[in-house]
Design an enzyme around this catalytic site. Structure first.
Site, short mmCIF file in Angstrom:
data_model
loop_
_atom_site.label_atom_id
_atom_site.label_comp_id
_atom_site.label_asym_id
_atom_site.label_seq_id
_atom_site.Cartn_x
_atom_site.Cartn_y
_atom_site.Cartn_z
N GLU A 53 9.18 88.14 32.33
CA GLU A 53 9.57 89.37 31.61
C GLU A 53 11.06 89.32 31.22
O GLU A 53 11.90 88.93 32.03
CB GLU A 53 9.32 90.56 32.56
CG GLU A 53 9.63 91.92 31.98
CD GLU A 53 9.29 93.05 32.97
OE1 GLU A 53 9.07 92.76 34.16
OE2 GLU A 53 9.23 94.21 32.53
N CYS A 105 4.30 92.94 33.72
CA CYS A 105 4.70 93.46 35.02
C CYS A 105 3.85 94.64 35.49
O CYS A 105 2.66 94.48 35.75
CB CYS A 105 6.19 93.80 34.98
SG CYS A 105 6.96 94.08 36.60
N LYS A 124 5.34 96.69 26.25
CA LYS A 124 4.91 97.16 27.58
C LYS A 124 4.47 98.62 27.54
O LYS A 124 5.21 99.49 27.06
CB LYS A 124 6.08 96.97 28.55
CG LYS A 124 5.78 97.22 30.02
CD LYS A 124 7.03 96.88 30.86
CE LYS A 124 6.81 97.06 32.35
NZ LYS A 124 8.03 96.71 33.13
#
Lengths: 271, 271
Positions: free
Chosen positions: B47, B156, B123
């Site tokens: 990330e 994540c 995200k």
């Protein structure tokens, strides 16, 4: 162990005898008495504990062993709950006469310390090969308030579906109780721990141990805390596991998964 | 290691330098070259790898470091993909000018071996404390077919939500790729393993290691198979992990969780 700040609960992991209800009920009575003398307020037995899990296939055998929700096994267990002032959750094969047909369910019942049934739950996700004599349930588990804790029951394979556990936590459950009959080590070591962690919820996992018919059970009954940590585990031996369920500890250490969900994006998993 | 029956993929776990894009791109080039010489067909970086994760807070810093999807970093990485004939997935801070406003996203981009962008993902589930400078994405990840494997990216915290992983597997994903910046050991050891197991899917988990700003990363980058087993793990050291993704192995050993779901009961988790 003090239960001043929570519910002292127990899981019994031990070998019952397949198709011998009299023996299994006697074993349950012994453990109920033992737990009560330890000041336990709720004792949890595994899936289909009154009969054993590997029931002979075919309607005649099931017919002989299954009982209605308030049948003879319930009458006895209810009496012990009242006598020993302890809540009891146990798995059993349920029979229902409805509209001229007979249905069989893989069920779990929750009896309070006065001996009343608080909830009767019928397994929703049947294990394809071995649950074939049962009809799947059609209702989500109840959320039952008991001794200050909001509790939902589910049975074995049910808890492997993140959707069901999530649904019950969104309904307010603080403790997920899972009577099971599981042979896979990974269910206990990673999967049910993840269920607790991803929902900030306590989980009680009540498995069989030893051999039954062609099956070797994994044991590993446990209490799991809302961080996904195992509080106590039975390994593979007969055991009366105890843990205090303190719902103040459901406040997550991580940011709240429940608060940070994006349910508007999840439609495809519910159709 | 033979890739005759699948996609040979790699995860790079290593320490980049916070806010030093030139250094980090140089490090990426070295690893791309190294992976290519090992016949790797897809390399995955963590990330926000081009800049580091712990970006200084405040719009001026983000403005300086973020780039558009096809900005200078993309141009370089795309050129290396083509030069070394390797697919590349990498996390970066994305900037978008839209309707007179500027938006910043925590994004991951997938470049094919011809150097073209196959997918750019923003995200969806932002980590509350450290992702506060970013706008959450609004689109589910794409499912991209690459070298015979259907691949979805998430970033994540996204992968900690069972709903998102399930949605992507229902859309056909066989490999979930997770660039991450994680400090929790339990994410790698129980949670992402459960995601793979409960969906019968491969998972590539690409974390940072070492220290960055006030954070000590957990490392533990890994490839996980559809039984929830770790194929290979980087522990806490710099590593170029490799694994063959053979989609024939997505056929589950357990009964199929996907087949045995009861989506008609899950409505409450998607509203």
């Amino acid at each position: 162990m003090s239960a001043d700040n929570g519910l002292l609960a127990a899981v019994y992991q031990g070998s019952n005898v397949l198709c011998d209800k009299e023996h299994n009920l006697s074993l349950m009575k012994d453990q109920i008495k033992r737990a009560s003398s330890d000041k336990v307020k709720l004792i949890i037995f595994p899936e289909l504990f009154t009969t054993g899990y590997c029931l002979p296939k075919g309607s005649e055998d099931i017919e002989r062993l299954a009982e209605t929700q308030n049948g003879p096994s319930f009458q006895k267990i209810s009496q012990w709950a009242s006598e020993y002032q302890i809540g009891i959750i146990y798995g059993y094969p349920e029979k229902e006469d409805k509209d001229g047909s007979v249905y069989y369910y893989n069920s779990a019942q929750f009896i309070d310390k006065q001996g009343s049934s608080l909830s009767n739950y019928r397994k929703l996700h049947l294990w394809p090969s071995t649950d074939k004599d049962f009809t799947p349930g059609s209702q989500l588990p109840d959320v039952v308030s008991y001794e200050g804790v909001k509790i939902a029951m589910m049975i074995c394979y049910d808890a492997e579906f993140p959707e069901l556990v999530r649904a019950m936590v969104l309904k307010g459950s603080q403790l997920i109780v899972v009577p099971t009959a599981d042979t896979y080590i990974s269910t206990a070591t990673i999967m049910v721990r993840t269920r607790a962690l991803e929902n900030h919820v306590f989980l009680a996992y009540a498995n069989h141990c030893g051999r039954e018919s062609h099956i070797k059970y994994a044991g590993l009954s446990s209490f799991i805390n809302p961080d996904g940590d195992i509080i106590v585990s039975a390994e593979d031996k007969e055991s009366l596991l105890k843990a205090v369920i303190n719902v103040d500890l459901c406040t997550p250490k991580r940011p709240s998964y429940l608060d940070n969900r994006r349910p508007e994006l999840y439609a495809s998993i519910a159709v």
